[in-house]
Structures are given as C-alpha cells and as structure tokens.
Scaffold this active site. Structure first.
Site, PDB file in Angstrom:
ATOM      1  N   ARG A 212      35.341 -43.161 -74.385  1.00  0.00           N
ATOM      2  CA  ARG A 212      36.207 -43.390 -75.657  1.00  0.00           C
ATOM      3  C   ARG A 212      36.548 -44.684 -76.179  1.00  0.00           C
ATOM      4  O   ARG A 212      37.283 -45.291 -75.366  1.00  0.00           O
ATOM      5  CB  ARG A 212      37.351 -42.423 -75.859  1.00  0.00           C
ATOM      6  CG  ARG A 212      37.332 -40.756 -75.423  1.00  0.00           C
ATOM      7  CD  ARG A 212      36.779 -39.938 -76.489  1.00  0.00           C
ATOM      8  NE  ARG A 212      36.376 -38.765 -75.906  1.00  0.00           N
ATOM      9  CZ  ARG A 212      37.206 -37.570 -76.456  1.00  0.00           C
ATOM     10  NH1 ARG A 212      38.277 -37.798 -77.198  1.00  0.00           N
ATOM     11  NH2 ARG A 212      36.685 -36.579 -75.891  1.00  0.00           N
ATOM     12  N   GLU A 214      38.298 -46.266 -78.016  1.00  0.00           N
ATOM     13  CA  GLU A 214      39.620 -46.027 -78.809  1.00  0.00           C
ATOM     14  C   GLU A 214      40.068 -47.599 -78.318  1.00  0.00           C
ATOM     15  O   GLU A 214      40.261 -48.005 -77.364  1.00  0.00           O
ATOM     16  CB  GLU A 214      40.572 -44.981 -78.216  1.00  0.00           C
ATOM     17  CG  GLU A 214      40.178 -43.942 -78.954  1.00  0.00           C
ATOM     18  CD  GLU A 214      40.658 -42.785 -78.227  1.00  0.00           C
ATOM     19  OE1 GLU A 214      41.309 -41.752 -79.085  1.00  0.00           O
ATOM     20  OE2 GLU A 214      40.643 -42.421 -77.215  1.00  0.00           O
ATOM     21  N   ARG A 220      48.742 -43.239 -72.844  1.00  0.00           N
ATOM     22  CA  ARG A 220      48.111 -41.910 -72.697  1.00  0.00           C
ATOM     23  C   ARG A 220      46.555 -41.910 -72.983  1.00  0.00           C
ATOM     24  O   ARG A 220      45.989 -41.125 -72.683  1.00  0.00           O
ATOM     25  CB  ARG A 220      48.916 -40.871 -73.503  1.00  0.00           C
ATOM     26  CG  ARG A 220      49.004 -41.284 -74.878  1.00  0.00           C
ATOM     27  CD  ARG A 220      49.929 -40.110 -75.630  1.00  0.00           C
ATOM     28  NE  ARG A 220      49.439 -40.007 -77.197  1.00  0.00           N
ATOM     29  CZ  ARG A 220      49.667 -40.918 -77.946  1.00  0.00           C
ATOM     30  NH1 ARG A 220      50.658 -42.056 -77.451  1.00  0.00           N
ATOM     31  NH2 ARG A 220      49.506 -40.944 -79.074  1.00  0.00           N
ATOM     32  N   HIS A 221      46.036 -43.239 -73.251  1.00  0.00           N
ATOM     33  CA  HIS A 221      44.725 -43.327 -73.879  1.00  0.00           C
ATOM     34  C   HIS A 221      43.738 -44.089 -72.620  1.00  0.00           C
ATOM     35  O   HIS A 221      44.368 -45.208 -72.213  1.00  0.00           O
ATOM     36  CB  HIS A 221      44.360 -44.164 -75.054  1.00  0.00           C
ATOM     37  CG  HIS A 221      44.778 -42.885 -76.008  1.00  0.00           C
ATOM     38  ND1 HIS A 221      45.812 -42.977 -76.756  1.00  0.00           N
ATOM     39  CD2 HIS A 221      44.061 -42.119 -76.719  1.00  0.00           C
ATOM     40  CE1 HIS A 221      45.960 -42.135 -77.815  1.00  0.00           C
ATOM     41  NE2 HIS A 221      44.810 -41.508 -77.550  1.00  0.00           N
ATOM     42  N   GLU A 359      49.678 -33.534 -75.184  1.00  0.00           N
ATOM     43  CA  GLU A 359      48.385 -32.759 -75.331  1.00  0.00           C
ATOM     44  C   GLU A 359      47.619 -33.061 -73.781  1.00  0.00           C
ATOM     45  O   GLU A 359      47.464 -34.359 -73.400  1.00  0.00           O
ATOM     46  CB  GLU A 359      47.583 -33.264 -76.306  1.00  0.00           C
ATOM     47  CG  GLU A 359      46.380 -32.519 -76.334  1.00  0.00           C
ATOM     48  CD  GLU A 359      45.454 -33.099 -77.349  1.00  0.00           C
ATOM     49  OE1 GLU A 359      45.590 -33.765 -78.542  1.00  0.00           O
ATOM     50  OE2 GLU A 359      44.146 -33.283 -76.969  1.00  0.00           O
ATOM     51  N   SER A 362      42.268 -29.623 -75.334  1.00  0.00           N
ATOM     52  CA  SER A 362      41.856 -29.128 -76.519  1.00  0.00           C
ATOM     53  C   SER A 362      40.934 -27.686 -76.241  1.00  0.00           C
ATOM     54  O   SER A 362      39.844 -27.990 -75.563  1.00  0.00           O
ATOM     55  CB  SER A 362      41.188 -30.085 -77.450  1.00  0.00           C
ATOM     56  OG  SER A 362      42.068 -30.853 -77.789  1.00  0.00           O
ATOM     57  N   ARG A 410      45.676 -36.786 -67.882  1.00  0.00           N
ATOM     58  CA  ARG A 410      46.642 -36.384 -68.477  1.00  0.00           C
ATOM     59  C   ARG A 410      47.502 -35.285 -67.662  1.00  0.00           C
ATOM     60  O   ARG A 410      48.582 -35.261 -67.680  1.00  0.00           O
ATOM     61  CB  ARG A 410      46.144 -35.985 -69.841  1.00  0.00           C
ATOM     62  CG  ARG A 410      45.632 -36.823 -70.684  1.00  0.00           C
ATOM     63  CD  ARG A 410      46.882 -37.267 -71.752  1.00  0.00           C
ATOM     64  NE  ARG A 410      46.398 -38.068 -72.850  1.00  0.00           N
ATOM     65  CZ  ARG A 410      45.832 -37.750 -74.070  1.00  0.00           C
ATOM     66  NH1 ARG A 410      46.213 -36.811 -74.655  1.00  0.00           N
ATOM     67  NH2 ARG A 410      45.519 -38.631 -75.057  1.00  0.00           N
TER      68      ARG A 410
HETATM   69  P1  AMO Z   1      39.590 -33.857 -76.935  1.00  0.00           P
HETATM   70  O1  AMO Z   1      38.921 -35.112 -77.619  1.00  0.00           O
HETATM   71  O2  AMO Z   1      40.828 -33.281 -77.682  1.00  0.00           O
HETATM   72  O3  AMO Z   1      38.433 -32.508 -77.036  1.00  0.00           O
HETATM   73  O4  AMO Z   1      39.719 -34.296 -75.412  1.00  0.00           O
HETATM   74  C1  AMO Z   1      40.127 -33.119 -74.518  1.00  0.00           C
HETATM   75  C2  AMO Z   1      41.347 -33.742 -73.632  1.00  0.00           C
HETATM   76  O5  AMO Z   1      40.884 -34.922 -73.262  1.00  0.00           O
HETATM   77  C3  AMO Z   1      41.939 -35.757 -72.826  1.00  0.00           C
HETATM   78  N1  AMO Z   1      41.741 -36.962 -73.496  1.00  0.00           N
HETATM   79  C4  AMO Z   1      41.989 -38.094 -73.181  1.00  0.00           C
HETATM   80  N2  AMO Z   1      42.439 -38.587 -71.878  1.00  0.00           N
HETATM   81  C5  AMO Z   1      42.610 -39.821 -71.581  1.00  0.00           C
HETATM   82  N3  AMO Z   1      42.320 -40.848 -72.600  1.00  0.00           N
HETATM   83  C6  AMO Z   1      41.746 -40.638 -73.622  1.00  0.00           C
HETATM   84  N4  AMO Z   1      41.239 -41.552 -74.571  1.00  0.00           N
HETATM   85  C7  AMO Z   1      41.762 -39.096 -73.932  1.00  0.00           C
HETATM   86  N5  AMO Z   1      41.196 -38.498 -74.980  1.00  0.00           N
HETATM   87  C8  AMO Z   1      41.230 -37.129 -74.746  1.00  0.00           C
HETATM   88  C9  AMO Z   1      43.181 -34.936 -73.333  1.00  0.00           C
HETATM   89  C10 AMO Z   1      42.475 -34.091 -74.335  1.00  0.00           C
HETATM   90  O6  AMO Z   1      43.272 -32.687 -74.569  1.00  0.00           O
HETATM   91  N6  AMO Z   1      35.117 -31.212 -76.749  1.00  0.00           N
HETATM   92  C11 AMO Z   1      36.575 -31.354 -76.726  1.00  0.00           C
HETATM   93  C12 AMO Z   1      36.985 -30.425 -75.959  1.00  0.00           C
HETATM   94  C13 AMO Z   1      36.693 -28.850 -76.203  1.00  0.00           C
HETATM   95  O7  AMO Z   1      36.927 -28.240 -77.175  1.00  0.00           O
HETATM   96  O8  AMO Z   1      36.210 -28.285 -75.194  1.00  0.00           O
HETATM   97  C14 AMO Z   1      37.226 -32.598 -76.544  1.00  0.00           C
HETATM   98  O9  AMO Z   1      36.646 -33.485 -76.085  1.00  0.00           O
HETATM   99  O10 AMO Z   1      43.642 -34.151 -72.309  1.00  0.00           O
END
Ligand code: AMO
Length: 436
Positions: A212, A214, A220-221, A359, A362, A410
């Site tokens: 990602r 970001e 948390r990212h 969170e 998802s 997470r």
């Molecule tokens: P989403 O983008 O919400 O959903 O990601 C799912 C879970 O991944 C974790 N997460 C992260 N952990 C660390 N750093 C990050 N930058 C980060 N971004 C997300 C979180 C989050 O809840 N395809 C959908 C899932 C699905 O619907 O099956 C998805 O990727 O714990």
C-alpha cells in the site's frame, strides 16, 4: 551413484534436554554473570534461555564471550529457582562462531527501550532479544492457527501474483512498477484472484504480502504488510463470513494458549474473549458513539481513529470483550466488488472487525452477478473493460460468495499491546525505511 538423503538433523527440544542427564546444547552466549567462584551463563537457544552454572574453581574461566555461538555440554540438574525448573552444570564449551565485540545495542536485557530509529536500524540484532522475538513466535502461532483452522474447514491454500495490471482496492495508494515496456503495479490485495478461485475450489485462503503506497507516517500503517485472506462460496450473506472469522479466532486463541504459553507470558498477553462478539451496524455505531461518549460524528464516510477507540471501549464495557463487528458500511466507503444490501439502500453487506479500538479486518459479501457487477463499476466511474479477466468469472458463473482480509501485524500489535505496528513486523517498510 544414487544417494538417499539421511534423516534430517535433529534439534533438541527443551523437553528432551530437561529429561536427559547429560546434554550438549547449541546456542548463543546471551549473558555471563560472574558470581565469584562460579558464573551464570545464560545460553539462548532458538526459543529458550537456559541457565548454565560454570564452576570457575574446577573448570577455570569460561572460554567464550557474550554474543558467541557455542556448543555447551554439561549435566542437567533440577533447580526449582531456575525459570525452566532445571539448570545445566557446564562441563565444556566449544565456540562455533565468535562474535566481534562492541555490539552497538545491548540485547541481553528484558526490554530494549531504544529510540525507534535505532530499534529499526539494528533490527537484525534487536530481534535476538527474547522479548522481541517472542512477538514473532506468537505471530507464527497466529498464522498457523489461521492455516490449520481453515484447512480443517475445507479451504485450499492459494498463492496469487503480487505483480498486477490493475489495483484491486481502488484509490491512489498503489505502487507503480516498471514492467518491461508496460505499466504494472504491486498488489494491494489478493482480492480479485481469491474471488476468481471460488468457482474453482469453493473455499480458498492465502497468507501473503500486500503493498500500500500510503504516505502516512502513522502507528498503524505499513507500506508492505502480511494479509491473511479467505474467500468462501455458497454463503447467504456477510454474516456467514463473520461466523467463520469468529470460529477461526477462537481456534487461534486456543492454539496460542496451548502451544505459545511462554511467549504469551513473556509479553503479558491476555487473550481476548471471542465467545460472543457483539455486532452493530455502521449508523448505529455512529449514534452510540455520540450517545454514550458525547462525540458527534464529523464524517459518515468511515470511522475516525478516535471513534474506533470509543467503539472498543463500548464493547469492553458492555460486552466484556475488546472485539466488535461493525456491519453495513455506506456504499461509498467500500470497493466496487462489495454487495449492496437490498434491504438497506445506500449500505453494503460489509463488515469490519475491531480489536481494542483498531480495525483488524475488512470483509463482505461480494457481487457474483455479471450484470450487477458491471453496473456497479460504471456507477463508480470504473471501466469494466479494465477488469476483463476478473469479470470472466462473473460472466461464466460463480457462486454467491464473500470473504475477508485480516492484517497480521494489526492483530499481533493488538494482542501484544504494542503501540506501533513497526515493532510487530520483522523488517518494516514504511515511508522512511526500506532497510534493513
Ligand atoms: P482492507 O484494505 O480494509 O481490505 O485491508 C484489510 C486489513 O488489512 C489491514 N491493513 C493494514 N495493515 C497495515 N498497514 C496498512 N497500510 C494496512 N491497510 C490495511 C487491516 C485491514 O483491516 N480486500 C479487502 C479485504 C476483503 O474484503 O477481503 C482489503 O484488503 O487490518
């Protein structure tokens, strides 16, 4: 000549050592404490720290230094005051590999207490600290639990590509890649591939890296994290996926308490109660945050971090668990593959799972109908032609299905009560770190 490989090299378990009169143990000299007539040598093995008594009067000074990797032989003696209930009375030490002196960080204390910059810079050394490594041993248990439970439920493990031609999650947080003469991307999620595999295996899962882009510098990212994904066919709606996740978490927690008790103790982890996880709809959650905590919603797009914390507090106070599902996110808040709820216009058959106000998951029911999927893509400004291979599954038939993505780091950080996600990733990738 054909050579048949012999049995693999055995590794002595702590139980074997405990029950043997004499043992030779491979390990690192974690600490040497001179007690006058004898030394305590703490020998760090792959999972334990074993107390060795070295009698200086009869054996002379130990021929090793802190940091050396050695093979130490001696007799195993019950000792109730030692943490493991026994100690080794050393007899000989063979240094297999000597360490250079002057290690830049001190790893043989209980807590590292380093500034984050140094903590991350010296990661290969820091991870040798027993408390630091306990995080990752526990993390192994989480992955094992996920894999064992889903395998027992008829899921097939898959491995999807990490180089892709389009983003799965929408948004700008995608890394671009030079791929010969084409534009390619690093996978944000196995989403589209796990869906494509439902018509093949009915139930699939994957544990793998996702990327990602970001630019956030938050606690948390990460820019690369490990996603634990599952996808299952023939569901009625998203609640089937939520039930699967609940049972899976219970399995993970029982595996952790049975087989990772020493790491849980090292990290003072109290496993959450997953026997009955409360579930609230998105709009109800917004209302309850305002009602219970006097904090009116400032946006209806998603939750702000502060709102997630309050939801966690509410679940703990009212349901005795730090876990809470939130369902029915607004249509705009979720990606194009999410099923809208026919009974609740404007909202989706989606959910998040929060642990301790963060969170961790998802999930959703997905659209399986070709017409419905292309219509939703157009409504969201996407061109179905860009998703030809994804839509192939829809056009030629796929069962109603849904799934989830659980962030391994997470979940680990919330279980271990660690405040920054970087500390629960072996070698974290964030906006400032691509080494070590
Ligand atoms: P989403 O983008 O919400 O959903 O990601 C799912 C879970 O991944 C974790 N997460 C992260 N952990 C660390 N750093 C990050 N930058 C980060 N971004 C997300 C979180 C989050 O809840 N395809 C959908 C899932 C699905 O619907 O099956 C998805 O990727 O714990």
């Amino acid at each position: 000549m054909i050579k048949i490989m012999p049995e693999p090299m055995p590794q002595q378990s702590i139980e074997q050592i405990r029950n043997s009169g004499e043992a030779c143990i491979n390990g690192a000299v974690h600490k040497i404490r001179n007690m006058g007539g004898f030394d305590f040598i703490l020998l760090r093995t792959g999972r334990e720290v074993i107390q060795v008594v070295w009698n200086r009067e009869s054996l002379g000074e130990p021929s090793c230094a802190e940091g050396d990797y050695v093979r130490l032989c001696g007799s195993v003696v019950p000792e109730p005051r030692a943490r493991l209930g026994f100690e080794v009375h050393g007899r000989s030490i063979e240094v297999k590999s000597a360490a250079a002196g002057g290690m830049p960080v001190t790893i043989n204390k209980n807590k590292m207490n380093l500034h984050m910059d140094n903590h991350l810079k010296y990661r290969p050394l820091v991870l040798r600290n027993p408390r630091e490594r306990a995080v990752f041993k526990m993390q192994e248990g989480v992955c094992r639990g996920f894999r064992e439970f889903l395998t027992s439920q008829g899921f097939t493990e898959i491995h999807s590509p990490k180089i892709t031609a389009a983003g799965a999650e929408g948004g700008a947080n995608i890394f671009k890649l030079d791929y010969f003469d084409k534009q390619a991307y690093l996978s944000q999620s196995p989403q589209l591939y796990k869906q494509a595999m439902v018509p093949v295996f009915e139930r699939v899962f994957e544990i793998g890296p996702v990327f990602r882009a970001e630019p956030h510098d938050t606690s948390r990212h990460l820019n690369e994290y490990t996603s634990m994904d599952l996808e299952m066919g023939f569901i009625d709606d998203h609640t089937d996926v939520m039930r699967m996740e609940t049972a899976m978490l219970r399995y993970i927690f029982s595996l952790l308490s049975d087989e990772y008790a020493q790491e849980l103790a090292e990290l003072s982890v109290e496993l959450p109660d997953a026997s009955a996880i409360p579930s609230v709809k998105f709009m109800e959650a917004k209302e309850l945050i305002e009602r219970e905590f006097g904090r009116p919603a400032r946006t209806y797009q998603d939750f702000e971090p502060e709102e997630e914390k309050l939801l966690g507090k509410w679940a703990q106070q009212n349901h005795g668990t730090p876990l809470v599902f939130v369902t029915h996110y607004p249509h705009d808040a979720r990606p194009f593959y999410t099923m809208d709820d026919p009974a609740d216009p404007g909202y989706t058959r989606s959910f998040d799972l929060l642990l301790g106000g963060l969170e961790i998951t998802s999930g959703a029911q997905r659209i399986h109908d070709y017409g419905m999927q292309t219509e939703k893509m157009r409504r969201m400004g996407l061109d179905p032609d860009d998703f030809e291979s994804y839509l192939m599954a829809h056009r030629y038939g796929m069962p109603p299905h849904g799934g989830l993505g659980l962030g391994l780091e997470r979940l680990t950080m919330q279980l271990a009560g660690i405040e920054n996600v970087r500390y629960v990733c072996l070698f974290p990738r964030d906006i400032n770190h691509i080494t070590p």
